[in-house]
Write a protein that holds these residues in place. Sequence first.
Motif, PDB file in Angstrom:
ATOM      1  N   GLU A 138       0.812  -1.207   0.000  1.00  0.00           N
ATOM      2  CA  GLU A 138       0.000   0.000   0.000  1.00  0.00           C
ATOM      3  C   GLU A 138       0.852   1.266   0.000  1.00  0.00           C
ATOM      4  OE1 GLU A 138      -3.900   1.750   2.418  1.00  0.00           O
ATOM      5  OE2 GLU A 138      -2.777   0.048   3.216  1.00  0.00           O
ATOM      6  N   PHE A 139       1.984   1.214   0.721  1.00  0.00           N
ATOM      7  CA  PHE A 139       2.874   2.379   0.809  1.00  0.00           C
ATOM      8  C   PHE A 139       4.294   1.932   0.457  1.00  0.00           C
ATOM      9  CE2 PHE A 139      -0.478   2.830   4.051  1.00  0.00           C
ATOM     10  CZ  PHE A 139      -1.138   3.952   3.540  1.00  0.00           C
ATOM     11  N   PRO A 140       4.555   1.665  -0.824  1.00  0.00           N
ATOM     12  CA  PRO A 140       5.821   1.046  -1.235  1.00  0.00           C
ATOM     13  C   PRO A 140       7.054   1.929  -1.077  1.00  0.00           C
ATOM     14  CG  PRO A 140       4.534   1.718  -3.155  1.00  0.00           C
ATOM     15  CD  PRO A 140       3.648   1.898  -1.961  1.00  0.00           C
ATOM     16  N   HIS A 141       6.885   3.236  -0.933  1.00  0.00           N
ATOM     17  CA  HIS A 141       8.042   4.132  -0.835  1.00  0.00           C
ATOM     18  C   HIS A 141       8.464   4.397   0.609  1.00  0.00           C
ATOM     19  CE1 HIS A 141       7.725   4.608  -5.090  1.00  0.00           C
ATOM     20  NE2 HIS A 141       6.543   5.184  -5.022  1.00  0.00           N
ATOM     21  N   ILE A 142       7.785   3.793   1.558  1.00  0.00           N
ATOM     22  CA  ILE A 142       8.196   3.891   2.961  1.00  0.00           C
ATOM     23  C   ILE A 142       9.107   2.703   3.265  1.00  0.00           C
ATOM     24  CG2 ILE A 142       7.437   3.849   5.365  1.00  0.00           C
ATOM     25  CD1 ILE A 142       4.830   5.141   4.514  1.00  0.00           C
ATOM     26  N   PRO A 143      10.364   2.948   3.691  1.00  0.00           N
ATOM     27  CA  PRO A 143      11.288   1.831   3.984  1.00  0.00           C
ATOM     28  C   PRO A 143      10.954   1.165   5.314  1.00  0.00           C
ATOM     29  CG  PRO A 143      12.368   3.935   4.428  1.00  0.00           C
ATOM     30  CD  PRO A 143      11.014   4.265   3.837  1.00  0.00           C
ATOM     31  N   TRP A 144       9.933   0.304   5.312  1.00  0.00           N
ATOM     32  CA  TRP A 144       9.381  -0.277   6.528  1.00  0.00           C
ATOM     33  C   TRP A 144      10.398  -1.068   7.344  1.00  0.00           C
ATOM     34  CZ3 TRP A 144       4.813   1.455   8.027  1.00  0.00           C
ATOM     35  CH2 TRP A 144       3.917   1.948   7.049  1.00  0.00           C
ATOM     36  N   LEU A 198       0.227   8.724   6.375  1.00  0.00           N
ATOM     37  CA  LEU A 198       1.011   7.698   5.684  1.00  0.00           C
ATOM     38  C   LEU A 198       1.138   7.991   4.195  1.00  0.00           C
ATOM     39  CD1 LEU A 198      -0.438   4.575   7.515  1.00  0.00           C
ATOM     40  CD2 LEU A 198       1.919   5.390   7.649  1.00  0.00           C
ATOM     41  N   ILE A 199       0.065   8.481   3.595  1.00  0.00           N
ATOM     42  CA  ILE A 199       0.119   8.858   2.174  1.00  0.00           C
ATOM     43  C   ILE A 199       1.144   9.973   1.966  1.00  0.00           C
ATOM     44  CG2 ILE A 199      -1.156  10.013   0.324  1.00  0.00           C
ATOM     45  CD1 ILE A 199      -3.616   8.481   1.154  1.00  0.00           C
ATOM     46  N   ALA A 200       1.119  10.972   2.861  1.00  0.00           N
ATOM     47  CA  ALA A 200       2.047  12.092   2.752  1.00  0.00           C
ATOM     48  C   ALA A 200       3.496  11.629   2.901  1.00  0.00           C
ATOM     49  CB  ALA A 200       1.716  13.150   3.810  1.00  0.00           C
ATOM     50  N   TYR A 201       3.751  10.779   3.892  1.00  0.00           N
ATOM     51  CA  TYR A 201       5.125  10.311   4.111  1.00  0.00           C
ATOM     52  C   TYR A 201       5.588   9.413   2.966  1.00  0.00           C
ATOM     53  CZ  TYR A 201       9.271   9.197   6.843  1.00  0.00           C
ATOM     54  OH  TYR A 201      10.577   9.083   7.276  1.00  0.00           O
ATOM     55  N   ASN A 202       4.672   8.616   2.439  1.00  0.00           N
ATOM     56  CA  ASN A 202       4.993   7.750   1.304  1.00  0.00           C
ATOM     57  C   ASN A 202       5.386   8.575   0.075  1.00  0.00           C
ATOM     58  OD1 ASN A 202       4.871   4.960   0.012  1.00  0.00           O
ATOM     59  ND2 ASN A 202       3.415   6.046  -1.281  1.00  0.00           N
ATOM     60  N   THR A 204       6.289  12.120   0.126  1.00  0.00           N
ATOM     61  CA  THR A 204       7.237  13.229   0.320  1.00  0.00           C
ATOM     62  C   THR A 204       8.291  12.972   1.394  1.00  0.00           C
ATOM     63  OG1 THR A 204       5.885  14.324   2.017  1.00  0.00           O
ATOM     64  CG2 THR A 204       5.374  14.826  -0.284  1.00  0.00           C
ATOM     65  N   GLY A 205       8.095  11.931   2.196  1.00  0.00           N
ATOM     66  CA  GLY A 205       9.017  11.698   3.301  1.00  0.00           C
ATOM     67  C   GLY A 205       8.776  12.626   4.473  1.00  0.00           C
ATOM     68  N   LYS A 206       7.637  13.326   4.455  1.00  0.00           N
ATOM     69  CA  LYS A 206       7.296  14.259   5.535  1.00  0.00           C
ATOM     70  C   LYS A 206       5.873  14.002   6.014  1.00  0.00           C
ATOM     71  CE  LYS A 206      10.300  17.929   3.754  1.00  0.00           C
ATOM     72  NZ  LYS A 206      10.356  19.323   3.253  1.00  0.00           N
ATOM     73  N   PHE A 207       5.636  14.335   7.284  1.00  0.00           N
ATOM     74  CA  PHE A 207       4.301  14.171   7.855  1.00  0.00           C
ATOM     75  C   PHE A 207       3.498  15.463   7.733  1.00  0.00           C
ATOM     76  CE2 PHE A 207       6.857  11.071  10.326  1.00  0.00           C
ATOM     77  CZ  PHE A 207       6.176   9.921   9.974  1.00  0.00           C
ATOM     78  N   LEU A 208       2.170  15.323   7.833  1.00  0.00           N
ATOM     79  CA  LEU A 208       1.278  16.489   7.778  1.00  0.00           C
ATOM     80  C   LEU A 208       1.066  17.098   9.163  1.00  0.00           C
ATOM     81  CD1 LEU A 208      -1.490  14.993   5.445  1.00  0.00           C
ATOM     82  CD2 LEU A 208       0.352  16.543   4.786  1.00  0.00           C
ATOM     83  N   TYR A 209       1.314  16.315  10.200  1.00  0.00           N
ATOM     84  CA  TYR A 209       1.092  16.717  11.593  1.00  0.00           C
ATOM     85  C   TYR A 209      -0.373  17.093  11.830  1.00  0.00           C
ATOM     86  CZ  TYR A 209       6.133  16.574  11.833  1.00  0.00           C
ATOM     87  OH  TYR A 209       7.433  16.136  11.785  1.00  0.00           O
ATOM     88  N   ILE A 210      -1.241  16.136  11.492  1.00  0.00           N
ATOM     89  CA  ILE A 210      -2.681  16.299  11.740  1.00  0.00           C
ATOM     90  C   ILE A 210      -3.219  15.185  12.642  1.00  0.00           C
ATOM     91  CG2 ILE A 210      -3.143  17.539   9.586  1.00  0.00           C
ATOM     92  CD1 ILE A 210      -4.080  14.894   8.365  1.00  0.00           C
ATOM     93  N   HIS A 211      -2.414  14.137  12.861  1.00  0.00           N
ATOM     94  CA  HIS A 211      -2.832  13.029  13.730  1.00  0.00           C
ATOM     95  C   HIS A 211      -2.204  13.218  15.105  1.00  0.00           C
ATOM     96  CE1 HIS A 211      -3.077   8.917  15.372  1.00  0.00           C
ATOM     97  NE2 HIS A 211      -4.071   8.733  14.535  1.00  0.00           N
ATOM     98  N   PRO A 212      -2.898  12.846  16.185  1.00  0.00           N
ATOM     99  CA  PRO A 212      -2.344  13.006  17.538  1.00  0.00           C
ATOM    100  C   PRO A 212      -0.950  12.409  17.705  1.00  0.00           C
ATOM    101  CG  PRO A 212      -4.653  12.416  17.684  1.00  0.00           C
ATOM    102  CD  PRO A 212      -4.304  12.352  16.234  1.00  0.00           C
TER     103      PRO A 212
END
Length: 292
Positions: A138-144, A198-202, A204-212
């Motif tokens: 689902e998020f292939p660009h995140i190095p899990w 997760l979509i944002a990090y996948n 751009t490599g950055k978070f949106l900072y909208i989740h607790p």
Amino acid sequence: MDCNQRHKATIELLNARKPNDKGDYFNEDVLLYKLKHPRKPLVKDIARELKKPSAARQGVHSRVIAQLIETPGKSMEENIKAIIENRQALSCSGMNVQKITESDDLEKISKAAQKEVKEGKERDKEGLKFFKLQKEAEFPHIPWKMIGSDGIDLCIELYNARIATFKAMQSIDLTATPERADEMIELDKLNKSAHDELIAYNGTGKFLYIHPLTLLHRQKKQMLREFTKLYKEDMTEFTHKYGVCEQNISRIKSNLKHEGLDPKKREALKVNLARAEMRKEIMDSIMKYGAE
């Protein structure tokens, strides 16, 4: 489509009846669900419900519909359309849907169903097991596999949080407990914000900072920078702030013991306690390992 619209669509699909009052669409929806989610735990619940009368099956039926609406890969509108089309196709086919449901003979349903089964088998042959590799697919660009990295550890927390909120949403039967609608809405917001992070990090490599979780992560990093700087430049002030933090924790815990405390005030105190304990944890870490 927001949570209220999804709830309305679920209720409408649940209450729909076949022409000439020939019953509900439980069996039709179950067949579609087994094709799309063959490994989900709900399949076992379905097996226990098959022999029960229609009225007693509504709880499971509502969960089946809700999960079909949430099937990933397509919009909710498309998933709802697929449910309706599947009902129409099976109702007009002349097949004994109940018998097929009970025997799990999914190959007889339709060409579309056969395609779903075939694709599922092909995915399994390639090793893409649903529960093990879902996040990688689902998020292939995140190095899990880079566990220990700040960002990746947070992604894992977000992914697990998304699963937890989704399961919590599915456990709520709004037909039986409509008063839990507000809880469902809040869970939906948390679920969507985790997904968006997760979509944002996948991408751009950055978070949106909208989740607790991401907000807390950012707050921790900011505190760490501030206290590390203070530890290096003014040990006396650092020690003073540490003492104040310990006092705050003790005071808040004492206040929480009071009976008859207003629920909103109690929740606010819990938030303050968590923040104070986080500050102390960070300062403890700096004193233990030093400031780099």
